[in-house]
Motif scaffolding. Structure first.
Motif, PDB file in Angstrom:
ATOM      1  N   GLN A 218     -28.044  -1.500  38.486  1.00  0.00           N
ATOM      2  CA  GLN A 218     -28.278  -0.087  38.156  1.00  0.00           C
ATOM      3  C   GLN A 218     -27.584   0.291  36.844  1.00  0.00           C
ATOM      4  O   GLN A 218     -27.057   1.393  36.704  1.00  0.00           O
ATOM      5  CB  GLN A 218     -27.784   0.821  39.283  1.00  0.00           C
ATOM      6  CG  GLN A 218     -28.441   0.556  40.622  1.00  0.00           C
ATOM      7  CD  GLN A 218     -29.671   1.387  40.852  1.00  0.00           C
ATOM      8  OE1 GLN A 218     -30.784   0.953  40.590  1.00  0.00           O
ATOM      9  NE2 GLN A 218     -29.484   2.573  41.330  1.00  0.00           N
TER      10      GLN A 218
ATOM     11  N   LEU B  44     -33.781  -5.087  45.561  1.00  0.00           N
ATOM     12  CA  LEU B  44     -33.353  -5.023  44.170  1.00  0.00           C
ATOM     13  C   LEU B  44     -34.327  -5.836  43.347  1.00  0.00           C
ATOM     14  O   LEU B  44     -34.707  -6.952  43.733  1.00  0.00           O
ATOM     15  CB  LEU B  44     -31.948  -5.598  44.014  1.00  0.00           C
ATOM     16  CG  LEU B  44     -30.822  -4.807  44.673  1.00  0.00           C
ATOM     17  CD1 LEU B  44     -29.544  -5.633  44.721  1.00  0.00           C
ATOM     18  CD2 LEU B  44     -30.573  -3.522  43.903  1.00  0.00           C
TER      19      LEU B  44
ATOM     20  N   GLN C 171     -30.314  -2.968  32.024  1.00  0.00           N
ATOM     21  CA  GLN C 171     -30.197  -2.284  33.315  1.00  0.00           C
ATOM     22  C   GLN C 171     -29.894  -3.250  34.457  1.00  0.00           C
ATOM     23  O   GLN C 171     -29.356  -2.859  35.469  1.00  0.00           O
ATOM     24  CB  GLN C 171     -31.477  -1.500  33.622  1.00  0.00           C
ATOM     25  CG  GLN C 171     -31.712  -0.340  32.678  1.00  0.00           C
ATOM     26  CD  GLN C 171     -30.587   0.672  32.737  1.00  0.00           C
ATOM     27  OE1 GLN C 171     -30.139   1.063  33.806  1.00  0.00           O
ATOM     28  NE2 GLN C 171     -30.105   1.082  31.573  1.00  0.00           N
TER      29      GLN C 171
ATOM     30  N   LEU D 194     -32.318  -3.208  39.611  1.00  0.00           N
ATOM     31  CA  LEU D 194     -32.551  -1.818  40.006  1.00  0.00           C
ATOM     32  C   LEU D 194     -33.031  -1.761  41.438  1.00  0.00           C
ATOM     33  O   LEU D 194     -33.758  -2.651  41.898  1.00  0.00           O
ATOM     34  CB  LEU D 194     -33.586  -1.166  39.084  1.00  0.00           C
ATOM     35  CG  LEU D 194     -33.220  -1.039  37.614  1.00  0.00           C
ATOM     36  CD1 LEU D 194     -34.361  -0.370  36.854  1.00  0.00           C
ATOM     37  CD2 LEU D 194     -31.917  -0.269  37.420  1.00  0.00           C
ATOM     38  N   LEU D 195     -32.639  -0.705  42.145  1.00  0.00           N
ATOM     39  CA  LEU D 195     -33.117  -0.484  43.505  1.00  0.00           C
ATOM     40  C   LEU D 195     -34.578  -0.102  43.453  1.00  0.00           C
ATOM     41  O   LEU D 195     -34.954   0.848  42.776  1.00  0.00           O
ATOM     42  CB  LEU D 195     -32.301   0.609  44.196  1.00  0.00           C
ATOM     43  CG  LEU D 195     -30.900   0.220  44.605  1.00  0.00           C
ATOM     44  CD1 LEU D 195     -30.102   1.457  44.992  1.00  0.00           C
ATOM     45  CD2 LEU D 195     -30.923  -0.770  45.745  1.00  0.00           C
TER      46      LEU D 195
END
Length: 90
Positions: free
Chosen positions: A59, A76, A83, A86-87
């Motif tokens: 994140q 994820l 980045q 990311l979720l």
């Protein structure tokens, strides 16, 4: 039930009833790689799961992810080195 190194494309039923542990993300992921985890026994609130970043961000942060929510489940996805992971859902 113990520290595990994740493989892209796999899902992990994480059982922390015996204590907290870490799920280590792949160290050389490709864009689009995914890792899914699920709180198998509903104990992340008592015994947290640490998602270890293994050198890539999560994140956008250079810190491991601590999951402390009972019955948490998430995927994820790796997007890039800026980045990181990311979720996709939670």
């Amino acid at each position: 039930t113990s520290t595990t190194s994740a493989t892209a494309g796999n899902g992990y039923f994480c059982n922390t009833t015996g204590g907290a542990f870490s799920l280590t993300l792949p160290g050389s992921p490709s864009i689009g790689d995914e890792v899914t985890f699920v709180d198998y026994a509903g104990t992340f609130d008592t015994y947290n799961l640490t998602v270890a970043r293994n050198g890539k961000k999560i994140q956008g942060s250079a810190a491991d992810l601590t999951v402390a929510t009972e019955r948490a489940a998430a995927t994820l996805v790796f997007v890039d080195d800026t980045q990181g992971w990311l979720l996709r859902n939670n």
